[in-house]
Design a protein around this motif. Structure first.
Motif, PDB file in Angstrom:
ATOM      1  N   ALA A  68     -53.959 -21.828   2.203  1.00  0.00           N
ATOM      2  CA  ALA A  68     -55.035 -21.399   3.093  1.00  0.00           C
ATOM      3  C   ALA A  68     -55.478 -19.972   2.812  1.00  0.00           C
ATOM      4  N   CYS A  69     -54.544 -19.116   2.401  1.00  0.00           N
ATOM      5  CA  CYS A  69     -54.891 -17.722   2.128  1.00  0.00           C
ATOM      6  C   CYS A  69     -56.006 -17.623   1.096  1.00  0.00           C
ATOM      7  N   LEU A  70     -55.918 -18.416   0.020  1.00  0.00           N
ATOM      8  CA  LEU A  70     -56.935 -18.376  -1.029  1.00  0.00           C
ATOM      9  C   LEU A  70     -58.288 -18.834  -0.505  1.00  0.00           C
ATOM     10  N   ALA A  71     -58.285 -19.813   0.393  1.00  0.00           N
ATOM     11  CA  ALA A  71     -59.539 -20.266   0.982  1.00  0.00           C
ATOM     12  C   ALA A  71     -60.152 -19.185   1.856  1.00  0.00           C
ATOM     13  N   PHE A  72     -59.318 -18.514   2.640  1.00  0.00           N
ATOM     14  CA  PHE A  72     -59.818 -17.446   3.501  1.00  0.00           C
ATOM     15  C   PHE A  72     -60.369 -16.287   2.671  1.00  0.00           C
ATOM     16  N   CYS A  73     -59.737 -16.025   1.509  1.00  0.00           N
ATOM     17  CA  CYS A  73     -60.228 -14.956   0.640  1.00  0.00           C
ATOM     18  C   CYS A  73     -61.631 -15.248   0.127  1.00  0.00           C
ATOM     19  N   GLU A  86     -60.639 -21.174   9.265  1.00  0.00           N
ATOM     20  CA  GLU A  86     -59.822 -22.329   9.612  1.00  0.00           C
ATOM     21  C   GLU A  86     -60.682 -23.532  10.001  1.00  0.00           C
ATOM     22  N   PHE A  87     -61.886 -23.265  10.540  1.00  0.00           N
ATOM     23  CA  PHE A  87     -62.766 -24.350  10.975  1.00  0.00           C
ATOM     24  C   PHE A  87     -63.421 -25.057   9.788  1.00  0.00           C
ATOM     25  N   ASP A  88     -63.408 -24.446   8.600  1.00  0.00           N
ATOM     26  CA  ASP A  88     -63.997 -25.073   7.413  1.00  0.00           C
ATOM     27  C   ASP A  88     -63.024 -26.006   6.699  1.00  0.00           C
ATOM     28  N   LEU A  89     -61.748 -25.924   7.023  1.00  0.00           N
ATOM     29  CA  LEU A  89     -60.747 -26.714   6.317  1.00  0.00           C
ATOM     30  C   LEU A  89     -60.816 -28.170   6.753  1.00  0.00           C
ATOM     31  N   VAL A  90     -60.718 -29.087   5.771  1.00  0.00           N
ATOM     32  CA  VAL A  90     -60.719 -30.515   6.053  1.00  0.00           C
ATOM     33  C   VAL A  90     -59.418 -31.120   5.547  1.00  0.00           C
ATOM     34  N   CYS A  94     -58.139 -28.084   1.890  1.00  0.00           N
ATOM     35  CA  CYS A  94     -59.380 -28.543   1.266  1.00  0.00           C
ATOM     36  C   CYS A  94     -60.596 -28.090   2.061  1.00  0.00           C
ATOM     37  N   VAL A  95     -61.698 -27.892   1.356  1.00  0.00           N
ATOM     38  CA  VAL A  95     -62.994 -27.631   1.974  1.00  0.00           C
ATOM     39  C   VAL A  95     -64.017 -28.543   1.302  1.00  0.00           C
ATOM     40  N   GLU A  96     -65.060 -28.906   2.030  1.00  0.00           N
ATOM     41  CA  GLU A  96     -66.125 -29.729   1.479  1.00  0.00           C
ATOM     42  C   GLU A  96     -67.298 -28.840   1.098  1.00  0.00           C
ATOM     43  N   ILE A  97     -67.835 -29.060  -0.109  1.00  0.00           N
ATOM     44  CA  ILE A  97     -68.900 -28.205  -0.639  1.00  0.00           C
ATOM     45  C   ILE A  97     -70.086 -29.089  -1.013  1.00  0.00           C
TER      46      ILE A  97
END
Length: 439
Positions: A308-313, A318-322, A290-293
């Protein structure tokens, strides 16, 4: 990784590896102590099958673009060899060895080698390319037997470009990445899904790209810190074939498939260019992150990615993940689709607090259509669920008949209790709950 096979298939461009017989840097005639060896004759015959009559590396046999993985091993040069007429030569590099193979005949061929010599091979136990010393003919025979050159059936892969990457250590201990056109080609070299990296867009090899072509000449820096100028895809492939690392010298230009010329100023530009061609390949596994927007009104929504791969794309690190800790965090598009398709008798249980629409049962079909009954007639519509990293996951619905038209639109998935209910919100503040009776 299992034993490396010779008969491997590839999508990469053919790589030219032609060296003149008079190239003194590659082949030097001199007197040296060599021993007759049937294994060196056999090894060169097998290696010769990797190349066509012009010295180009054949496409089907080289998916990794590296001789150790594509063939089985690479000699450590210089290498001292002998012809069947007693002439001895020192071979300085792979190009010189290819030159010898191309010019061998039934009457003049290599049948001797000086022991000991070293080879580079891939070690499954260490996941690294290691240097092994071959001290005598028996050890040379054992090396060739381990390569399993006489595999009965070739490894056939379809020409689908869906790259996967694996990390390997080179003989110095440095990590490098090997990119395969797809998982099938990697499997031919013995790698499994567990070996694949989550992301590999930074290691695409542009040779053979359908989206753009490099405008030659260009310069590259090899892993021995040598800068060379190359004038074609073939020359580029030749320079990289027995290298583990390389860098482009920027700036350079490319021509897109529409004919436009684009300047590439650094590695970030190259990564973005290639990612725009092929997208961001990620595994299909569901391991939510998850990420907060922050929204324009200052509110914060939590957006979930399948992995996580989709988030990095999408540019997150890694520091943005919550931590995913609420029902909203787990409202994945795949989960929403599975619930809507897998169960019937969905209703709009609440529309801005009103239950007037909950008498209409809705069926969501897997082909993106939906149906509901009103006054004995069946009406249809469409639906879809998609990820939206800015606004949150969205459910789109279109009702073409009466009664439910007010529910037509694109709704943000605000909360879910699957497979029983989904809470939706519109941009103008409307709220709707789609639900079904659950135990």
């Amino acid at each position: 990784m299992k034993t490396l096979k010779l008969t491997l298939f590839s999508l990469m461009m053919a790589l030219m590896v032609i060296t003149s017989c008079t190239n003194n840097e590659s082949v030097i005639e001199e007197q040296q102590h060599t021993e007759e060896s049937g294994s060196i004759t056999n090894a060169l015959l097998q290696l010769r099958t990797q190349f066509d009559d012009s010295g180009n590396v054949t496409q089907p046999n080289n998916p990794a673009g590296n001789i150790v993985l594509d063939f089985c091993f690479d000699f450590v040069y210089p290498l001292n060899l002998a012809y069947n007429n007693g002439t001895t030569v020192t071979v300085a590099d792979l190009e010189g060895l290819i030159d010898i193979m191309l010019n061998s005949t039934e009457d003049l061929f290599i049948n001797g080698i000086a022991f000991p010599f070293n080879v580079e091979t891939y070690s499954d136990s260490t996941n690294a390319i290691e240097i092994v010393t071959i001290n005598n003919e028996n050890e040379f025979i054992a090396l060739l037997e381990s390569c399993d050159f006489n595999v009965a059936e070739p490894c056939e892969c379809y020409e689908v470009y869906d790259p996967v990457c694996v990390e390997i250590s080179d003989p110095s201990g440095a990590i490098f990445t090997v990119t395969y056109p797809n998982a099938c080609y990697a499997a031919c070299d013995g790698f499994t899904e567990e070996d694949f990296l989550d992301t590999c867009e930074e290691d695409y090899n542009p040779i053979g790209s359908d989206c753009f072509t490099l405008n030659y000449p260009i310069s590259i820096v090899l892993d021995n810190n040598t800068t060379v100028v190359v004038n074609s895809d073939e020359e580029l492939g030749t320079a990289l074939y027995d290298m583990y690392h390389f860098e482009f010298v920027y700036p350079l230009t490319v021509t897109l498939e529409n004919g436009d010329t684009v300047e590439v100023n650094n590695s970030d530009d190259m990564d973005a260019l290639i990612t725009s061609c092929y997208g961001c390949p990620c595994p299909a596994n569901v391991d939510p992150v998850c990420v907060e927007i922050e929204q324009p009104d200052g509110s914060i929504i939590t957006f979930v990615y399948n992995n996580a791969c989709l988030a990095f794309c999408d540019g997150y690190t890694e520091f943005d993940l919550v931590y995913c800790n609420s029902s909203n965090d787990l409202c994945l598009p795949t989960a929403i689709s599975d619930a809507l398709e897998g169960f019937t008798e969905w209703t709009i249980n609440s529309y801005n607090g009103s239950q007037d629409l909950n008498i209409y049962e809705i069926t969501f079909n897997s082909n993106g259509t939906l149906q509901w009954m009103s006054s004995g007639s069946t009406f249809s519509g469409t639906w879809s669920v998609e990820e939206n990293p800015t606004s949150g996951n969205m459910l789109s619905m279109s009702f073409s008949g009466p009664d439910l038209q007010q529910a037509t639109g694109v709704w943000r998935i605000a909360d879910c209790d699957l497979p029983c209910s989904i809470t939706l919100q519109s941009n103008n503040g409307d709220e709707m709950i789609v639900s079904r009776e659950c135990d």
